[in-house]
Design a protein around this motif. Structure first.
Motif, PDB file in Angstrom:
ATOM      1  N   LEU A 135       0.954  -0.972   0.191  1.00 20.84           N
ATOM      2  CA  LEU A 135      -0.013  -0.293   0.264  1.00 20.84           C
ATOM      3  C   LEU A 135       0.490   1.063  -0.094  1.00 20.84           C
ATOM      4  N   LEU A 136       1.393   1.364   0.444  1.00 17.72           N
ATOM      5  CA  LEU A 136       2.393   2.587   0.942  1.00 17.72           C
ATOM      6  C   LEU A 136       3.711   2.441  -0.680  1.00 17.72           C
ATOM      7  N   ARG A 137       4.278   1.228  -1.362  1.00 13.37           N
ATOM      8  CA  ARG A 137       4.674   1.208  -2.555  1.00 13.37           C
ATOM      9  C   ARG A 137       3.684   2.217  -3.834  1.00 13.37           C
ATOM     10  N   ASP A 138       2.592   2.016  -3.214  1.00 11.54           N
ATOM     11  CA  ASP A 138       1.490   2.419  -4.627  1.00 11.54           C
ATOM     12  C   ASP A 138       1.410   3.793  -4.257  1.00 11.54           C
ATOM     13  N   ILE A 139       1.835   4.309  -3.001  1.00 16.70           N
ATOM     14  CA  ILE A 139       1.110   5.340  -2.529  1.00 16.70           C
ATOM     15  C   ILE A 139       2.119   6.448  -2.907  1.00 16.70           C
ATOM     16  N   ILE A 140       3.423   6.484  -2.252  1.00 18.63           N
ATOM     17  CA  ILE A 140       4.669   6.275  -2.911  1.00 18.63           C
ATOM     18  C   ILE A 140       4.896   6.676  -4.590  1.00 18.63           C
ATOM     19  N   ALA A 141       3.959   5.796  -5.272  1.00 21.56           N
ATOM     20  CA  ALA A 141       4.508   5.390  -6.472  1.00 21.56           C
ATOM     21  C   ALA A 141       3.446   6.593  -7.234  1.00 21.56           C
ATOM     22  N   ARG A 142       2.782   7.309  -6.605  1.00 19.88           N
ATOM     23  CA  ARG A 142       1.674   7.913  -6.779  1.00 19.88           C
ATOM     24  C   ARG A 142       0.610   6.910  -8.029  1.00 19.88           C
ATOM     25  N   GLN A 143       0.124   6.040  -7.855  1.00 19.18           N
ATOM     26  CA  GLN A 143      -0.687   5.081  -8.665  1.00 19.18           C
ATOM     27  C   GLN A 143      -1.332   4.614  -7.404  1.00 19.18           C
ATOM     28  N   THR A 144      -3.043   4.262  -8.032  1.00 20.59           N
ATOM     29  CA  THR A 144      -4.023   3.627  -7.411  1.00 20.59           C
ATOM     30  C   THR A 144      -4.016   2.012  -6.476  1.00 20.59           C
ATOM     31  N   PRO A 145      -3.765   1.992  -5.432  1.00 17.65           N
ATOM     32  CA  PRO A 145      -2.934   0.980  -5.279  1.00 17.65           C
ATOM     33  C   PRO A 145      -4.111  -0.448  -5.616  1.00 17.65           C
ATOM     34  N   ALA A 146      -2.091  -0.915  -5.648  1.00 14.29           N
ATOM     35  CA  ALA A 146      -3.524  -2.074  -6.055  1.00 14.29           C
ATOM     36  C   ALA A 146      -4.495  -2.667  -5.075  1.00 14.29           C
ATOM     37  N   LEU A 147      -3.924  -2.613  -3.917  1.00 16.11           N
ATOM     38  CA  LEU A 147      -5.490  -2.918  -3.079  1.00 16.11           C
ATOM     39  C   LEU A 147      -7.039  -3.398  -2.982  1.00 16.11           C
ATOM     40  N   VAL A 148      -6.762  -1.820  -3.716  1.00 10.64           N
ATOM     41  CA  VAL A 148      -8.000  -1.011  -4.004  1.00 10.64           C
ATOM     42  C   VAL A 148      -8.659  -1.203  -5.732  1.00 10.64           C
ATOM     43  N   ARG A 149      -7.733  -1.507  -6.180  1.00  6.88           N
ATOM     44  CA  ARG A 149      -8.089  -1.544  -7.501  1.00  6.88           C
ATOM     45  C   ARG A 149      -9.195  -3.035  -7.885  1.00  6.88           C
ATOM     46  N   PRO A 150      -9.965  -2.905  -8.693  1.00  5.99           N
ATOM     47  CA  PRO A 150     -10.803  -3.861  -8.955  1.00  5.99           C
ATOM     48  C   PRO A 150     -10.500  -4.779 -10.167  1.00  5.99           C
ATOM     49  N   GLU A 151      -9.573  -4.754 -10.559  1.00  3.56           N
ATOM     50  CA  GLU A 151      -9.041  -5.779 -11.278  1.00  3.56           C
ATOM     51  C   GLU A 151      -7.948  -6.371 -11.042  1.00  3.56           C
ATOM     52  N   THR A 152      -7.708  -6.399  -9.757  1.00  2.00           N
ATOM     53  CA  THR A 152      -6.470  -6.940  -9.373  1.00  2.00           C
ATOM     54  C   THR A 152      -7.313  -8.258  -8.438  1.00  2.00           C
ATOM     55  N   ASP A 153      -6.342  -9.207  -8.627  1.00  2.00           N
ATOM     56  CA  ASP A 153      -7.497 -10.675  -8.092  1.00  2.00           C
ATOM     57  C   ASP A 153      -6.375 -10.573  -6.175  1.00  2.00           C
ATOM     58  N   LEU A 154      -7.603 -11.450  -5.508  1.00  2.00           N
ATOM     59  CA  LEU A 154      -7.919 -11.582  -4.535  1.00  2.00           C
ATOM     60  C   LEU A 154      -6.553 -11.461  -3.083  1.00  2.00           C
ATOM     61  N   TYR A 155      -6.260 -10.379  -2.402  1.00  2.00           N
ATOM     62  CA  TYR A 155      -5.053 -10.280  -1.460  1.00  2.00           C
ATOM     63  C   TYR A 155      -4.868 -10.121  -0.215  1.00  2.00           C
ATOM     64  N   SER A 156      -5.644  -8.839  -0.186  1.00  2.00           N
ATOM     65  CA  SER A 156      -6.131  -9.197   1.416  1.00  2.00           C
ATOM     66  C   SER A 156      -7.272  -9.863   1.682  1.00  2.00           C
ATOM     67  N   ILE A 157      -8.546 -11.258   1.485  1.00  2.00           N
ATOM     68  CA  ILE A 157      -9.506 -10.983   1.735  1.00  2.00           C
ATOM     69  C   ILE A 157      -8.332 -12.977   1.683  1.00  2.00           C
ATOM     70  N   PRO A 158      -7.406 -13.022   1.156  1.00  2.00           N
ATOM     71  CA  PRO A 158      -6.788 -14.331   1.705  1.00  2.00           C
ATOM     72  C   PRO A 158      -6.263 -13.969   3.495  1.00  2.00           C
ATOM     73  N   ALA A 159      -5.624 -13.319   3.831  1.00  2.00           N
ATOM     74  CA  ALA A 159      -5.152 -12.858   4.290  1.00  2.00           C
ATOM     75  C   ALA A 159      -5.830 -12.373   5.341  1.00  2.00           C
ATOM     76  N   MET A 160      -6.762 -11.818   5.212  1.00  2.00           N
ATOM     77  CA  MET A 160      -7.697 -11.441   5.948  1.00  2.00           C
ATOM     78  C   MET A 160      -8.217 -12.940   6.602  1.00  2.00           C
ATOM     79  N   VAL A 161      -8.807 -13.831   6.144  1.00  2.00           N
ATOM     80  CA  VAL A 161      -9.366 -15.176   6.323  1.00  2.00           C
ATOM     81  C   VAL A 161      -8.078 -16.310   7.343  1.00  2.00           C
TER      82      VAL A 161
END
Length: 212
Positions: A135-161
């Motif tokens: 998340l910090l990487r994408d913010i510094i790189a000035r791009q929409t974080p992959a964590l919240v992009r709709p085209e990103t394959d599930l990432y945070s949900i596996p971590a949550m489970v």
């Protein structure tokens, strides 16, 4: 090799891979050598530093053990000199990234529980450990974080489970020598299947106006 030494080795491996992803992002954005190193360090260590600050462990572990700073530096050097080769190994890097995600969300949750946090709070902090650096990487790189992009394959949900399972197992006094590795493997497998099958989080339903 003792279990503690194995855990440290796996953590350093995860840090290396996260750092590579940060360095590659910096290269794609046209950053100079300093920017590449900074983004590699932030991506690899950001989640752990955030976790340690929240639980009041200062200075954070990343600043007490020199290897935690040197490993991302080595990863940045590898990406700087060999990025054309590394970029061709994208899926392999993502596999290690998935392994790091599983390990960090589990160890982050356990560390939070050991510091007296409740199960829900510990699970949230475990997820933060796993995804915070990216998340910090994408913010510094000035791009929409992959964590919240709709085209990103599930990432945070596996971590949550995985983090939730660890928190519940800890409160149920299950043996962590079994529950923690099982949770890390589950997160890894969940993330890999999501990448292969392109599972994505649902978006809000929007009613489209009928064309007149």
């Amino acid at each position: 090799m003792s279990s503690n030494a194995a855990l440290v080795a796996l953590e350093l491996a995860g840090i290396f891979v996260f750092a590579v992803s940060g360095a590659l992002t910096a290269i794609q954005k046209g950053f100079d050598a300093v920017g590449i190193v900074v983004l590699a360090e932030v991506t690899a260590l950001g989640g752990g530093v955030l976790r340690d600050l929240v639980i009041g462990e200062t200075p954070p572990g990343a600043f007490r053990q020199v290897w935690y700073l040197l490993v991302p530096l080595a990863a940045a050097c590898v990406a700087f000199f060999f990025h054309p080769v590394v970029e061709r190994l994208t899926f392999g890097v993502l596999l290690f990234d998935a392994a790091g995600l599983g390990l960090f969300c589990v160890t982050g949750t356990l560390k939070a529980l050991d510091h007296g946090l409740g199960a829900v709070q510990a699970a949230v902090l475990g997820v933060t450990t796993g995804v915070g650096g990216g998340l910090l990487r994408d913010i510094i790189a000035r791009q929409t974080p992959a964590l919240v992009r709709p085209e990103t394959d599930l990432y945070s949900i596996p971590a949550m489970v995985g983090a939730a399972f660890v928190a519940v197992a800890y409160r149920a006094h299950l043996p962590m020598t079994v529950a923690a590795p099982a949770a890390a493997v589950f997160v890894f497998a969940f993330r890999v299947v999501a990448m292969v099958r392109h599972w994505r989080a649902p978006q809000a339903w929007v009613r489209r106006r009928e064309a007149r």
